[in-house]
Design a protein around this motif. Structure first.
Motif, PDB file in Angstrom:
ATOM      1  N   ALA A  48     137.622  63.476 -31.181  1.00  0.00           N
ATOM      2  CA  ALA A  48     136.669  64.506 -30.755  1.00  0.00           C
ATOM      3  C   ALA A  48     135.436  64.461 -31.646  1.00  0.00           C
ATOM      4  O   ALA A  48     135.538  64.282 -32.851  1.00  0.00           O
ATOM      5  N   THR A  49     134.293  64.581 -31.025  1.00  0.00           N
ATOM      6  CA  THR A  49     133.025  64.551 -31.732  1.00  0.00           C
ATOM      7  C   THR A  49     132.154  65.676 -31.203  1.00  0.00           C
ATOM      8  O   THR A  49     132.097  65.883 -29.991  1.00  0.00           O
ATOM      9  N   ILE A  50     131.506  66.375 -32.076  1.00  0.00           N
ATOM     10  CA  ILE A  50     130.540  67.400 -31.685  1.00  0.00           C
ATOM     11  C   ILE A  50     129.262  67.118 -32.451  1.00  0.00           C
ATOM     12  O   ILE A  50     129.286  66.945 -33.665  1.00  0.00           O
TER      13      ILE A  50
ATOM     14  N   ARG B  89     129.513  67.136 -26.757  1.00  0.00           N
ATOM     15  CA  ARG B  89     130.893  67.051 -27.242  1.00  0.00           C
ATOM     16  C   ARG B  89     131.655  65.929 -26.564  1.00  0.00           C
ATOM     17  O   ARG B  89     131.639  65.818 -25.350  1.00  0.00           O
ATOM     18  N   ARG B  90     132.286  65.106 -27.360  1.00  0.00           N
ATOM     19  CA  ARG B  90     133.214  64.095 -26.823  1.00  0.00           C
ATOM     20  C   ARG B  90     134.597  64.713 -26.913  1.00  0.00           C
ATOM     21  O   ARG B  90     135.338  64.544 -27.886  1.00  0.00           O
ATOM     22  N   ALA B  91     134.935  65.463 -25.880  1.00  0.00           N
ATOM     23  CA  ALA B  91     136.197  66.191 -25.815  1.00  0.00           C
ATOM     24  C   ALA B  91     136.381  66.694 -24.398  1.00  0.00           C
ATOM     25  O   ALA B  91     135.420  66.767 -23.633  1.00  0.00           O
ATOM     26  N   LYS B  92     137.595  67.055 -24.045  1.00  0.00           N
ATOM     27  CA  LYS B  92     137.839  67.637 -22.730  1.00  0.00           C
ATOM     28  C   LYS B  92     137.408  69.099 -22.741  1.00  0.00           C
ATOM     29  O   LYS B  92     137.692  69.827 -23.688  1.00  0.00           O
TER      30      LYS B  92
ATOM     31  N   TRP C  70     129.827  68.200 -22.132  1.00  0.00           N
ATOM     32  CA  TRP C  70     131.192  67.748 -22.408  1.00  0.00           C
ATOM     33  C   TRP C  70     131.412  66.369 -21.794  1.00  0.00           C
ATOM     34  O   TRP C  70     131.266  66.206 -20.590  1.00  0.00           O
TER      35      TRP C  70
ATOM     36  N   HIS D 228     134.304  63.364 -21.487  1.00  0.00           N
ATOM     37  CA  HIS D 228     135.743  63.095 -21.676  1.00  0.00           C
ATOM     38  C   HIS D 228     135.918  62.032 -22.762  1.00  0.00           C
ATOM     39  O   HIS D 228     135.178  61.053 -22.810  1.00  0.00           O
ATOM     40  N   PRO D 229     136.900  62.187 -23.645  1.00  0.00           N
ATOM     41  CA  PRO D 229     137.122  61.210 -24.725  1.00  0.00           C
ATOM     42  C   PRO D 229     137.430  59.796 -24.236  1.00  0.00           C
ATOM     43  O   PRO D 229     137.182  58.835 -24.954  1.00  0.00           O
TER      44      PRO D 229
ATOM     45  N   TRP E  51     129.632  58.684 -23.020  1.00  0.00           N
ATOM     46  CA  TRP E  51     129.221  59.210 -24.321  1.00  0.00           C
ATOM     47  C   TRP E  51     128.076  58.368 -24.861  1.00  0.00           C
ATOM     48  O   TRP E  51     128.088  57.148 -24.758  1.00  0.00           O
TER      49      TRP E  51
END
Length: 71
Positions: free
Chosen positions: A7-9, A36-39, A57, A59-60, A65
């Protein structure tokens, strides 16, 4: 599917801020936006980028990204 990225923010880059300001003007508080690299939720499809809450957002496991979308 490959192993998900951690996860990255991150905040918007200066180039992204400039781009967003040219589109949205003063109506967008760019300081409050994050990428954000996250669900966003458990069923977030890997191919979808969404901004349902004012944050972007990715998805990872997705391919969308970027370190800077304005580059």
């Amino acid at each position: 599917m490959s192993k998900p990225h951690p996860a990255t923010i991150r905040a918007l880059t200066s180039a992204e801020i400039e781009l967003a300001a040219s589109v949205f003007g003063p109506t967008l508080d760019v300081a409050a936006v994050t990428v954000r690299r996250a669900k966003f939720w458990a069923l977030h499809p890997w191919w979808v980028t969404m901004a349902p809450d004012g944050h972007v957002w990715c998805h990872p496991n997705g391919f969308n990204w970027a370190a800077d979308y304005a580059a």
